[in-house]
Design a protein around this motif. Structure first.
Motif, PDB file in Angstrom:
ATOM      1  N   VAL A  22      66.541  14.332  79.223  1.00  0.00           N
ATOM      2  CA  VAL A  22      66.722  12.951  78.771  1.00  0.00           C
ATOM      3  C   VAL A  22      67.840  12.273  79.549  1.00  0.00           C
ATOM      4  N   ALA A  23      68.954  12.980  79.723  1.00  0.00           N
ATOM      5  CA  ALA A  23      70.070  12.407  80.485  1.00  0.00           C
ATOM      6  C   ALA A  23      69.644  12.083  81.915  1.00  0.00           C
ATOM      7  N   GLY A  24      68.739  12.878  82.458  1.00  0.00           N
ATOM      8  CA  GLY A  24      68.290  12.668  83.824  1.00  0.00           C
ATOM      9  C   GLY A  24      67.433  11.441  84.029  1.00  0.00           C
ATOM     10  N   THR A  25      66.992  10.802  82.948  1.00  0.00           N
ATOM     11  CA  THR A  25      66.223   9.568  83.092  1.00  0.00           C
ATOM     12  C   THR A  25      67.106   8.376  83.449  1.00  0.00           C
ATOM     13  N   GLY A  26      68.407   8.537  83.280  1.00  0.00           N
ATOM     14  CA  GLY A  26      69.323   7.449  83.607  1.00  0.00           C
ATOM     15  C   GLY A  26      69.853   6.682  82.423  1.00  0.00           C
ATOM     16  N   VAL A  27      69.418   7.030  81.213  1.00  0.00           N
ATOM     17  CA  VAL A  27      69.979   6.355  80.042  1.00  0.00           C
ATOM     18  C   VAL A  27      71.400   6.854  79.797  1.00  0.00           C
ATOM     19  N   GLU A  28      72.222   6.004  79.215  1.00  0.00           N
ATOM     20  CA  GLU A  28      73.588   6.382  78.879  1.00  0.00           C
ATOM     21  C   GLU A  28      73.724   6.803  77.423  1.00  0.00           C
ATOM     22  N   GLN A  29      72.729   6.445  76.625  1.00  0.00           N
ATOM     23  CA  GLN A  29      72.821   6.618  75.177  1.00  0.00           C
ATOM     24  C   GLN A  29      71.481   7.089  74.644  1.00  0.00           C
ATOM     25  N   VAL A  30      71.504   7.771  73.499  1.00  0.00           N
ATOM     26  CA  VAL A  30      70.283   8.073  72.760  1.00  0.00           C
ATOM     27  C   VAL A  30      70.414   7.527  71.345  1.00  0.00           C
ATOM     28  N   THR A  31      69.297   7.054  70.817  1.00  0.00           N
ATOM     29  CA  THR A  31      69.217   6.635  69.428  1.00  0.00           C
ATOM     30  C   THR A  31      68.400   7.704  68.723  1.00  0.00           C
ATOM     31  N   LEU A  32      69.093   8.593  68.010  1.00  0.00           N
ATOM     32  CA  LEU A  32      68.543   9.840  67.487  1.00  0.00           C
ATOM     33  C   LEU A  32      68.236   9.709  66.004  1.00  0.00           C
ATOM     34  N   ALA A  33      67.004  10.001  65.622  1.00  0.00           N
ATOM     35  CA  ALA A  33      66.590   9.839  64.228  1.00  0.00           C
ATOM     36  C   ALA A  33      67.405  10.723  63.298  1.00  0.00           C
ATOM     37  N   ALA A  34      67.975  10.102  62.252  1.00  0.00           N
ATOM     38  CA  ALA A  34      68.705  10.821  61.208  1.00  0.00           C
ATOM     39  C   ALA A  34      67.995  10.734  59.871  1.00  0.00           C
ATOM     40  N   ALA A  35      67.273   9.648  59.639  1.00  0.00           N
ATOM     41  CA  ALA A  35      66.428   9.475  58.453  1.00  0.00           C
ATOM     42  C   ALA A  35      65.172   8.787  58.937  1.00  0.00           C
ATOM     43  N   TYR A  36      64.004   9.389  58.643  1.00  0.00           N
ATOM     44  CA  TYR A  36      62.790   8.893  59.279  1.00  0.00           C
ATOM     45  C   TYR A  36      61.612   9.003  58.327  1.00  0.00           C
ATOM     46  N   HIS A  37      60.602   8.175  58.569  1.00  0.00           N
ATOM     47  CA  HIS A  37      59.400   8.178  57.739  1.00  0.00           C
ATOM     48  C   HIS A  37      58.433   9.266  58.201  1.00  0.00           C
ATOM     49  N   SER A  38      57.358   9.444  57.465  1.00  0.00           N
ATOM     50  CA  SER A  38      56.349  10.426  57.857  1.00  0.00           C
ATOM     51  C   SER A  38      55.724  10.013  59.188  1.00  0.00           C
ATOM     52  N   THR A  39      55.366  11.025  59.974  1.00  0.00           N
ATOM     53  CA  THR A  39      54.763  10.733  61.269  1.00  0.00           C
ATOM     54  C   THR A  39      54.049  11.963  61.800  1.00  0.00           C
ATOM     55  N   ARG A  40      53.199  11.762  62.773  1.00  0.00           N
ATOM     56  CA  ARG A  40      52.605  12.843  63.552  1.00  0.00           C
ATOM     57  C   ARG A  40      52.911  12.522  64.999  1.00  0.00           C
ATOM     58  N   ALA A  41      53.671  13.386  65.667  1.00  0.00           N
ATOM     59  CA  ALA A  41      54.214  13.042  66.969  1.00  0.00           C
ATOM     60  C   ALA A  41      53.925  14.124  68.003  1.00  0.00           C
ATOM     61  N   LEU A  42      53.606  13.685  69.207  1.00  0.00           N
ATOM     62  CA  LEU A  42      53.489  14.606  70.326  1.00  0.00           C
ATOM     63  C   LEU A  42      54.868  15.018  70.823  1.00  0.00           C
ATOM     64  N   THR A  43      54.946  16.229  71.345  1.00  0.00           N
ATOM     65  CA  THR A  43      56.134  16.711  72.059  1.00  0.00           C
ATOM     66  C   THR A  43      55.631  17.319  73.362  1.00  0.00           C
ATOM     67  N   PRO A  44      55.358  16.486  74.372  1.00  0.00           N
ATOM     68  CA  PRO A  44      54.598  16.935  75.536  1.00  0.00           C
ATOM     69  C   PRO A  44      55.288  17.947  76.445  1.00  0.00           C
ATOM     70  N   ARG A  45      56.587  18.164  76.266  1.00  0.00           N
ATOM     71  CA  ARG A  45      57.284  19.127  77.131  1.00  0.00           C
ATOM     72  C   ARG A  45      57.873  20.307  76.374  1.00  0.00           C
ATOM     73  N   HIS A  46      57.772  20.323  75.065  1.00  0.00           N
ATOM     74  CA  HIS A  46      58.479  21.331  74.278  1.00  0.00           C
ATOM     75  C   HIS A  46      57.866  22.722  74.497  1.00  0.00           C
TER      76      HIS A  46
END
Length: 387
Positions: A22-46
């Motif tokens: 993630v850092a290698g993409t060039g972003v300086e910051q991350v907005t990291l989920a701490a409280a989140y709704h239900s979802t179904r999400a891909l994790t294409p590199r995990h």
């Protein structure tokens, strides 16, 4: 412009290379989920999984003792985010040189509505929306205010972004949704999102409206729409359907209810946070709009929070009402989707960011580093790092 990418803890935890990636993409910051709704999400590199199913809205850390004995309290995550999933991911991301801010989803919780139906928005037909807690109810407001403070101010976080801090209504990214068969437009969506729970009925009464008569008027106004008549857009369409005086009375009640909750929640976050902690809201500049990007009054919200995150994938015009407030130091973050499979356009990120800057954006938010393919993130990297 400073750029931050959205990330889920499950994108990072269990993947030793994720934070550096993630850092290698060039972003300086991350907005990291701490409280989140239900979802179904891909994790294409995990390395351990490709799909994560978050079965219900949850906090992604162990909640503290403030909730003991309370009827409305946050749900803890299951095996999709065990233990202090937020804290584990935040530490890894910080070690990679990224500034961590929390991402807190508030008035969007289907499990709460299913288990405690009285907390939900109920429309003029008596249908409840379990995904939409009514923000006029005192118990719900107390829950949302305390949740905002607890979930926002996590160890290691430098700021927060509060999502769904306002009215939620009919529109919902619901699994197998089948509500698009009739084109409701802005006006119809508003009428179908008016709440008629006991607290809202009392609120309308304080505006000189009889709740039963109002509900009947809403149903009558929508009848031609159900038969296929086009619904006029914008607030003028609401006034046409409901009558100018009645429409504006409902909006006065709802706007005041949202504003006071936003003030209370931001105040609670500030009271719990260290000096310099940044508080932003995901916001829509049209106050009667409902959803994840809460409808706000731009002048009001920029007097309360440090800034806003504004959806700009469809264009940068929504930034303009915020930029016109001329609030020195306010953060105006343009939220751009960079996942091509979800309607994003990473290939036009440079031009999209330039247009956002012209409309007053001071920062970028990129949705979403965990969901995007490698090729999508290569496009981001080429813009942010110039390679």
């Amino acid at each position: 412009m400073k750029a931050s990418a959205f990330v889920y803890p499950w994108d990072v935890n269990g993947d030793p290379g994720a934070a550096e990636f993630v850092a290698g993409t060039g972003v300086e910051q991350v907005t990291l989920a701490a409280a989140y709704h239900s979802t179904r999400a891909l994790t294409p590199r995990h390395p351990r999984h490709r799909v994560v199913t978050a079965e219900h809205a949850a906090v992604l850390y162990p909640p503290d003792g403030r909730w003991e004995g309370r009827a409305i309290r946050p749900y803890e995550a299951g095996d999709w985010a065990p233990g202090d999933a937020f804290g584990e991911a935040a530490a890894a991301l910080a070690d990679a040189g990224l500034e961590v801010h929390t991402w807190v989803v508030l008035a969007h919780n289907s499990r709460l509505g299913a288990e405690q139906p009285h907390t939900s928005v109920v429309n003029a037909y008596g249908d409840r929306y379990p995904w939409a807690p009514c923000i006029a109810q005192p118990g719900t407001r107390a829950y949302l205010t305390d949740l905002a403070a607890e979930a926002a101010v996590r160890p290691g976080a430098h700021g927060t972004e509060l999502e769904s801090l306002g009215w939620y209504g009919l529109a919902h990214l619901h699994a197998h949704d089948k509500t698009g068969g009739v084109g409701l437009g802005d006006a119809g969506q508003y009428l179908m999102s008016l709440c008629f729970c006991p607290d809202c009925r009392e609120g309308y009464g304080r505006q000189g409206l009889d709740a039963d008569s109002l509900a009947a008027a809403v149903r009558a106004a929508l009848e031609p729409v159900w038969r296929g008549a086009p619904s006029d857009g914008g607030w003028a369409g609401v006034e046409k359907l409901l009558g100018e005086t009645t429409a504006n009375a409902t909006r006065t009640w709802r706007d005041a209810t949202a504003r006071s909750l936003q003030e209370a929640a931001v105040g609670a976050v500030r009271a719990a946070a260290p000096d310099g902690f940044q508080v932003l809201l995901h916001a829509d500049p049209v106050s009667y709009h409902c959803g994840a990007n809460a409808g706000v009054d731009p002048a009001h919200i920029l007097s309360v929070a440090d800034g806003v995150v504004v959806p700009c994938t469809g264009g940068a015009d929504p930034l303009t009402p915020f930029a016109q407030q001329d609030r020195a130091g306010a953060v105006l973050a343009a939220n751009l989707t960079v996942v091509s499979g979800m309607g994003g356009s990473p290939g036009t990120l440079a031009s999209d960011a330039a247009r956002a800057r012209e409309r007053g954006a001071t920062e970028l938010r990129l949705y979403h580093a965990g969901l995007a393919s490698d090729s999508d993130l290569d496009a981001v990297r080429s813009v942010l790092l110039g390679r």
